[in-house]
Write an enzyme that holds these catalytic residues in place. Structure first.
Site, PDB file in Angstrom:
ATOM      1  N   ASN A 107     -27.283 -72.159 -17.943  1.00  0.00           N
ATOM      2  CA  ASN A 107     -27.451 -71.562 -19.265  1.00  0.00           C
ATOM      3  C   ASN A 107     -28.922 -71.327 -19.593  1.00  0.00           C
ATOM      4  O   ASN A 107     -29.284 -70.309 -20.183  1.00  0.00           O
ATOM      5  CB  ASN A 107     -26.865 -72.490 -20.337  1.00  0.00           C
ATOM      6  CG  ASN A 107     -25.609 -71.919 -20.917  1.00  0.00           C
ATOM      7  OD1 ASN A 107     -25.378 -70.713 -20.867  1.00  0.00           O
ATOM      8  ND2 ASN A 107     -24.794 -72.783 -21.472  1.00  0.00           N
ATOM      9  N   ASP A 124     -33.299 -41.163 -10.864  1.00  0.00           N
ATOM     10  CA  ASP A 124     -32.836 -39.784 -10.915  1.00  0.00           C
ATOM     11  C   ASP A 124     -33.930 -38.869 -11.487  1.00  0.00           C
ATOM     12  O   ASP A 124     -34.196 -37.790 -10.953  1.00  0.00           O
ATOM     13  CB  ASP A 124     -31.571 -39.754 -11.782  1.00  0.00           C
ATOM     14  CG  ASP A 124     -30.962 -38.380 -11.863  1.00  0.00           C
ATOM     15  OD1 ASP A 124     -30.691 -37.807 -10.800  1.00  0.00           O
ATOM     16  OD2 ASP A 124     -30.777 -37.881 -12.986  1.00  0.00           O
ATOM     17  N   LEU A 141     -26.503 -75.300  -5.729  1.00  0.00           N
ATOM     18  CA  LEU A 141     -25.142 -75.394  -6.271  1.00  0.00           C
ATOM     19  C   LEU A 141     -24.186 -74.570  -5.399  1.00  0.00           C
ATOM     20  O   LEU A 141     -23.169 -75.066  -4.919  1.00  0.00           O
ATOM     21  CB  LEU A 141     -25.119 -74.878  -7.725  1.00  0.00           C
ATOM     22  CG  LEU A 141     -23.741 -74.885  -8.400  1.00  0.00           C
ATOM     23  CD1 LEU A 141     -23.224 -76.314  -8.578  1.00  0.00           C
ATOM     24  CD2 LEU A 141     -23.816 -74.178  -9.767  1.00  0.00           C
ATOM     25  N   GLU A 156     -26.403 -66.348 -11.091  1.00  0.00           N
ATOM     26  CA  GLU A 156     -26.307 -66.994 -12.421  1.00  0.00           C
ATOM     27  C   GLU A 156     -25.054 -66.551 -13.159  1.00  0.00           C
ATOM     28  O   GLU A 156     -25.073 -66.347 -14.367  1.00  0.00           O
ATOM     29  CB  GLU A 156     -27.536 -66.645 -13.266  1.00  0.00           C
ATOM     30  CG  GLU A 156     -28.841 -67.015 -12.634  1.00  0.00           C
ATOM     31  CD  GLU A 156     -29.158 -68.485 -12.794  1.00  0.00           C
ATOM     32  OE1 GLU A 156     -28.463 -69.154 -13.565  1.00  0.00           O
ATOM     33  OE2 GLU A 156     -30.080 -68.936 -12.115  1.00  0.00           O
ATOM     34  N   PHE A 203     -32.647 -75.303  -6.282  1.00  0.00           N
ATOM     35  CA  PHE A 203     -31.425 -75.750  -6.964  1.00  0.00           C
ATOM     36  C   PHE A 203     -30.243 -75.398  -6.078  1.00  0.00           C
ATOM     37  O   PHE A 203     -29.972 -74.215  -5.843  1.00  0.00           O
ATOM     38  CB  PHE A 203     -31.363 -74.995  -8.291  1.00  0.00           C
ATOM     39  CG  PHE A 203     -30.138 -75.208  -9.144  1.00  0.00           C
ATOM     40  CD1 PHE A 203     -30.078 -76.235 -10.076  1.00  0.00           C
ATOM     41  CD2 PHE A 203     -29.060 -74.328  -9.067  1.00  0.00           C
ATOM     42  CE1 PHE A 203     -28.965 -76.404 -10.906  1.00  0.00           C
ATOM     43  CE2 PHE A 203     -27.946 -74.486  -9.895  1.00  0.00           C
ATOM     44  CZ  PHE A 203     -27.899 -75.526 -10.811  1.00  0.00           C
ATOM     45  N   GLY A 245     -36.921 -37.048  -5.701  1.00  0.00           N
ATOM     46  CA  GLY A 245     -37.212 -37.644  -4.391  1.00  0.00           C
ATOM     47  C   GLY A 245     -38.224 -38.763  -4.498  1.00  0.00           C
ATOM     48  O   GLY A 245     -38.111 -39.789  -3.810  1.00  0.00           O
ATOM     49  N   GLU A 300     -22.275 -72.608  -2.472  1.00  0.00           N
ATOM     50  CA  GLU A 300     -21.975 -72.914  -1.065  1.00  0.00           C
ATOM     51  C   GLU A 300     -21.418 -71.659  -0.397  1.00  0.00           C
ATOM     52  O   GLU A 300     -21.010 -70.721  -1.094  1.00  0.00           O
ATOM     53  CB  GLU A 300     -20.954 -74.052  -0.998  1.00  0.00           C
ATOM     54  CG  GLU A 300     -21.508 -75.309  -1.657  1.00  0.00           C
ATOM     55  CD  GLU A 300     -20.654 -76.538  -1.437  1.00  0.00           C
ATOM     56  OE1 GLU A 300     -19.555 -76.429  -0.853  1.00  0.00           O
ATOM     57  OE2 GLU A 300     -21.119 -77.621  -1.832  1.00  0.00           O
TER      58      GLU A 300
HETATM   59  C1  LIG Z   1     -30.788 -63.525  -4.176  1.00  0.00           C
HETATM   60  C2  LIG Z   1     -29.896 -64.624  -4.646  1.00  0.00           C
HETATM   61  C3  LIG Z   1     -30.456 -65.848  -5.086  1.00  0.00           C
HETATM   62  C4  LIG Z   1     -29.622 -66.893  -5.478  1.00  0.00           C
HETATM   63  N1  LIG Z   1     -30.177 -68.109  -5.839  1.00  0.00           N
HETATM   64  C5  LIG Z   1     -29.345 -69.196  -6.039  1.00  0.00           C
HETATM   65  C6  LIG Z   1     -29.907 -70.504  -6.239  1.00  0.00           C
HETATM   66  O1  LIG Z   1     -31.123 -70.682  -6.302  1.00  0.00           O
HETATM   67  N2  LIG Z   1     -29.058 -71.559  -6.326  1.00  0.00           N
HETATM   68  C7  LIG Z   1     -27.695 -71.414  -6.261  1.00  0.00           C
HETATM   69  O2  LIG Z   1     -26.978 -72.419  -6.343  1.00  0.00           O
HETATM   70  N3  LIG Z   1     -27.146 -70.171  -6.086  1.00  0.00           N
HETATM   71  C8  LIG Z   1     -27.930 -69.070  -5.975  1.00  0.00           C
HETATM   72  N4  LIG Z   1     -27.394 -67.803  -5.764  1.00  0.00           N
HETATM   73  C9  LIG Z   1     -25.930 -67.692  -5.633  1.00  0.00           C
HETATM   74  C10 LIG Z   1     -25.273 -66.945  -6.761  1.00  0.00           C
HETATM   75  O3  LIG Z   1     -25.248 -67.718  -7.927  1.00  0.00           O
HETATM   76  C11 LIG Z   1     -23.871 -66.511  -6.268  1.00  0.00           C
HETATM   77  O4  LIG Z   1     -24.090 -65.445  -5.350  1.00  0.00           O
HETATM   78  C12 LIG Z   1     -22.975 -66.096  -7.387  1.00  0.00           C
HETATM   79  O5  LIG Z   1     -22.567 -67.208  -8.137  1.00  0.00           O
HETATM   80  C13 LIG Z   1     -21.723 -65.349  -6.878  1.00  0.00           C
HETATM   81  O6  LIG Z   1     -21.107 -66.076  -5.869  1.00  0.00           O
HETATM   82  P1  LIG Z   1     -20.703 -65.333  -4.499  1.00  0.00           P
HETATM   83  O7  LIG Z   1     -21.897 -64.603  -4.010  1.00  0.00           O
HETATM   84  O8  LIG Z   1     -20.091 -66.367  -3.628  1.00  0.00           O
HETATM   85  O9  LIG Z   1     -19.644 -64.258  -4.929  1.00  0.00           O
HETATM   86  P2  LIG Z   1     -18.077 -64.508  -5.214  1.00  0.00           P
HETATM   87  O10 LIG Z   1     -17.900 -65.669  -6.124  1.00  0.00           O
HETATM   88  O11 LIG Z   1     -17.339 -64.521  -3.916  1.00  0.00           O
HETATM   89  O12 LIG Z   1     -17.715 -63.187  -6.016  1.00  0.00           O
HETATM   90  C14 LIG Z   1     -17.488 -61.937  -5.359  1.00  0.00           C
HETATM   91  C15 LIG Z   1     -16.901 -60.962  -6.379  1.00  0.00           C
HETATM   92  O13 LIG Z   1     -15.655 -61.473  -6.862  1.00  0.00           O
HETATM   93  C16 LIG Z   1     -15.674 -61.497  -8.285  1.00  0.00           C
HETATM   94  N5  LIG Z   1     -14.875 -62.622  -8.777  1.00  0.00           N
HETATM   95  C17 LIG Z   1     -14.919 -63.913  -8.388  1.00  0.00           C
HETATM   96  N6  LIG Z   1     -14.041 -64.638  -9.090  1.00  0.00           N
HETATM   97  C18 LIG Z   1     -13.438 -63.792  -9.968  1.00  0.00           C
HETATM   98  C19 LIG Z   1     -12.447 -63.930 -10.980  1.00  0.00           C
HETATM   99  N7  LIG Z   1     -11.888 -65.129 -11.275  1.00  0.00           N
HETATM  100  N8  LIG Z   1     -12.062 -62.841 -11.658  1.00  0.00           N
HETATM  101  C20 LIG Z   1     -12.631 -61.629 -11.405  1.00  0.00           C
HETATM  102  N9  LIG Z   1     -13.571 -61.432 -10.476  1.00  0.00           N
HETATM  103  C21 LIG Z   1     -13.976 -62.500  -9.764  1.00  0.00           C
HETATM  104  C22 LIG Z   1     -17.134 -61.626  -8.654  1.00  0.00           C
HETATM  105  O14 LIG Z   1     -17.387 -61.174  -9.993  1.00  0.00           O
HETATM  106  C23 LIG Z   1     -17.793 -60.771  -7.598  1.00  0.00           C
HETATM  107  O15 LIG Z   1     -17.735 -59.417  -8.008  1.00  0.00           O
HETATM  108  C24 LIG Z   1     -28.215 -66.727  -5.452  1.00  0.00           C
HETATM  109  C25 LIG Z   1     -27.676 -65.485  -5.051  1.00  0.00           C
HETATM  110  C26 LIG Z   1     -28.499 -64.461  -4.657  1.00  0.00           C
HETATM  111  C27 LIG Z   1     -27.880 -63.161  -4.224  1.00  0.00           C
END
Ligand SMILES: Cc1cc2nc3c(=O)[nH]c(=O)nc-3n(C[C@H](O)[C@H](O)[C@H](O)COP(=O)(O)OP(=O)(O)OC[C@H]3O[C@@H](n4cnc5c(N)ncnc54)[C@H](O)[C@@H]3O)c2cc1C
Length: 393
Positions: free
Chosen positions: A249, A346, A137, A373, A135, A350, A139
């Site tokens: 969702n 905790d 979504l 998600e 999936f 160790g 970038e």
């Molecule tokens: C192991 C793994 C598997 C994944 N698998 C998929 C997948 O299959 N398909 C897919 O499409 N995506 C996938 N993802 C992506 C995932 O959904 C995103 O990492 C996630 O949506 C967060 O985006 P970001 O990492 O760019 O963080 P950012 O959006 O840059 O966020 C960084 C920090 O800023 C905070 N933040 C951002 N906006 C706000 C706001 N308006 N107010 C307050 N705080 C904010 C966030 O809470 C976070 O703490 C995966 C991620 C991981 C780590």
């Protein structure tokens, strides 16, 4: 690892709230995980290897698209589905992630937004595990705010041409088909879903290396350069950002139960360890008040989390669930599970950092589950918006 067989975690006769069918799904999944995943998961985690050999047996047990109707799917109720993800994640969050993506993020959008031809082509094969999906979504520059995505689809005769990059995509390099979300230039940049076979020219997937989390799951970056797909690969029922959010969702609901499984694994390990480990006056550490307080915190929070997930599942079965209910269950239960993992670590002292025990692996996995998600804080904003009516994003 403990020699005592895992019997589940149930402090308030939670079982009596479940039907016979629901308990059967949970117990069948638990046995599968106990027999097939628990013996190999630490080796997989060390090696950064997805246990692909489990795909077929998981398909045979109906784990893929389990809550969908027809196409050979298991037609589970939402609570059955949740209990299945709970047991999968007691094994490992990465394996549960694989099942969630295949089911909630690939089969569900094909089922919900797809044409009959798309459904007949993909759903039976995906249910059997013969075809795998991912999936796309997120970038590189747009995670929490997917509406900013740069990936574009342009109509060219009877084809669409796709260009863009996706990041952090679970199962990217093992997928046969990617559900790609892109803005359609000819439709005022409306977000729509496309089925992109991963062997099309211009489509490239590369694994992310150096992960300290979800090591038993494949995570990839996708690149699309002038990838041409027939117009029939557009998911005709998709339209606007609400379409991918509907998929999320579904997956978030499963995660709210899955996190309970990881928490249960940590609690059960810590409880057993504390009864065996002796310090001071030849007494088990479980006899110390501070250790008991940690165990009590864990079992109390797990119990509250079970009731929350169950109620959300019942609402979902009745068609009354709201997205903010799912946000609360995902946010609370993943946070709670991460706290349980830290407390359990905790209690093991160790030994808590070694992979003779599952705790540190769960803790590292849950860091990703907290972020993907919808991050913990983004779910706070979703719940905040629903109770105040004010958008604070
Ligand atoms: C192991 C793994 C598997 C994944 N698998 C998929 C997948 O299959 N398909 C897919 O499409 N995506 C996938 N993802 C992506 C995932 O959904 C995103 O990492 C996630 O949506 C967060 O985006 P970001 O990492 O760019 O963080 P950012 O959006 O840059 O966020 C960084 C920090 O800023 C905070 N933040 C951002 N906006 C706000 C706001 N308006 N107010 C307050 N705080 C904010 C966030 O809470 C976070 O703490 C995966 C991620 C991981 C780590």
């Amino acid at each position: 690892m403990s020699a005592i067989k895992y019997k589940g975690v149930d402090f308030i006769d939670f079982d009596s709230l479940l039907s016979d069918e629901e308990r059967l799904v949970r117990d069948t999944t638990r046995k599968f995980i106990e027999d097939n995943l628990v013996p190999i998961i630490e080796e997989c985690n060390r090696a950064g290897r997805f246990p692909r050999e489990l795909v077929k047996p998981m398909a045979d047990l109906g784990f893929f698209g389990a809550s969908l109707k027809g196409y050979g799917c298991a037609e589970m109720g939402n609570v059955e589905y949740g209990l299945m993800t709970q047991e999968l994640e007691r094994g490992d969050s990465g394996v549960r992630s694989f099942v969630s993506v295949q089911s909630a993020l690939v089969m569900y959008p094909i089922y919900t937004f797809g044409s009959d031809e798309q459904k007949n082509t993909w759903l039976p094969a995906m249910q059997k595990g013969e075809k795998l999906g991912c999936f796309g979504l997120t970038e590189p520059d747009f995670g929490s705010n997917p509406g900013g995505m740069r990936t574009r689809a342009r109509k060219s005769g009877r084809e669409y041409v796709l260009n863009g990059e996706k990041m952090w995509i679970t199962s990217g390099t093992i997928a046969d088909v990617a559900v790609i979300w892109a803005k359609v230039e000819d439709e005022d940049n409306k977000v729509r879903g496309f089925l992109v076979e991963t062997d099309r020219p211009g489509f490239k997937a590369d694994d992310v290396h150096g992960k300290w989390s979800l090591r038993a799951s494949v995570t990839s970056g996708l690149s699309m350069q002038d990838v041409r797909i027939p117009e029939s690969n557009l998911l005709p029922g998709s339209g606007g950002l609400k379409s991918p959010l509907m998929c999320l969702n579904q997956a978030r609901y499963g995660i709210s139960w899955g996190a309970l499984g990881a928490a249960m694994s940590c609690y059960d390990t810590a409880l057993q360890y504390s009864l065996l480990r002796k310090q001071f006056r030849d007494q088990p550490i479980a006899s110390h008040q501070l250790v008991q307080e940690k165990l009590v915190w864990m079992i109390s929070e797990i119990t509250k989390g079970q009731l929350l997930a169950l109620q959300v599942g019942r609402l979902k079965d009745q068609g009354r669930v709201q997205h903010q209910h799912i946000s609360m269950a995902k946010r609370n239960n993943v946070w709670m599970a991460l706290e349980c993992a830290r407390m359990a670590r905790d209690i093991l002292g160790g030994n808590g950092i070694a992979d003779d025990y599952p705790i540190m692996r769960h803790m590292m996995n849950l860091e990703s589950v907290k972020t993907y998600e919808g991050t913990h804080d983004v779910h706070a904003l979703i719940i905040g918006q629903s109770i105040t009516g004010i958008d604070a994003f």
